[in-house]
Design an enzyme around this catalytic site. Structure first.
Site, PDB file in Angstrom:
ATOM      1  N   HIS A 148       0.796  -1.228   0.083  1.00 43.74           N
ATOM      2  CA  HIS A 148      -0.018   0.039   0.209  1.00 43.74           C
ATOM      3  C   HIS A 148       0.869   1.193   0.090  1.00 43.74           C
ATOM      4  CE1 HIS A 148      -4.086  -1.224   0.493  1.00 43.74           C
ATOM      5  NE2 HIS A 148      -3.489  -2.440   0.912  1.00 43.74           N
ATOM      6  N   PHE A 175       0.642   3.572   7.243  1.00 43.66           N
ATOM      7  CA  PHE A 175      -0.642   3.628   7.741  1.00 43.66           C
ATOM      8  C   PHE A 175      -1.627   3.322   6.571  1.00 43.66           C
ATOM      9  CE2 PHE A 175      -4.093   6.509   8.457  1.00 43.66           C
ATOM     10  CZ  PHE A 175      -4.517   6.252   9.682  1.00 43.66           C
TER      11      PHE A 175
END
Length: 165
Positions: free
Chosen positions: A62, A114
């Site tokens: 990600h 995150f």
């Protein structure tokens, strides 16, 4: 739908991790007609039974929120659309600096970026969540990030498939 078509269409639902779609298909968990719920259940089961190292790899696939890939225009189309929808493509210089600092601190602390499903959130919501979660312990944050990855996958599948038969 054959395996190649399935993986082509859904292999990116879990960011840069087509092995999850491959395993769901190979396990016989994919039945037609395809629905967002059924495909998500199958793929989430494969994600949950992946090794901790594999799940960490999915987390690491990600991008940082409002990070260097976004600035360089190198996000996947899904990530670009999701981040833009939350206003992360329209940060002030101060907001961008805060995201950059938090991204660096978070990755240093946890070893992965995150991750939050940004749909329906504003940049202020995301920043508040970021600032709260960075205080978590690693195990708690790993679990939370994995839950968010599954939520992102569900949202992506809902945009590709009907909810039910």
């Amino acid at each position: 739908m054959d395996r190649a078509d399935f993986v082509q269409r859904f292999g990116g639902v879990f960011e840069h991790s087509p092995f999850i779609a491959e395993r769901a298909f190979d396990a016989g968990m994919i039945d037609e007609p395809l629905t967002a719920l059924d495909v998500h259940d199958a793929m989430a089961a494969m994600f949950r039974t992946s090794s901790p190292e594999e799940r960490l790899g999915v987390l690491r696939a990600h991008p940082d929120l409002a990070g260097r890939l976004a600035i360089a225009g190198e996000l996947t189309e899904d990530s670009r659309r999701e981040q833009a929808g939350a206003g992360l493509d329209r940060l002030t210089a101060e907001e961008h600096q805060r995201f950059t600092e938090l991204n660096a601190e978070y990755v240093e602390k946890f070893g992965f970026p995150f991750i939050v499903a940004v749909k329906g959130l504003t940049k202020d919501d995301i920043l508040a969540t970021f600032e709260t979660r960075i205080a978590n312990g690693r195990d708690q944050e790993f679990d939370t990030a994995c839950q968010q990855v599954e939520k992102i996958a569900r949202l992506r599948l809902e945009s590709l498939l009907p909810e039910s038969h």
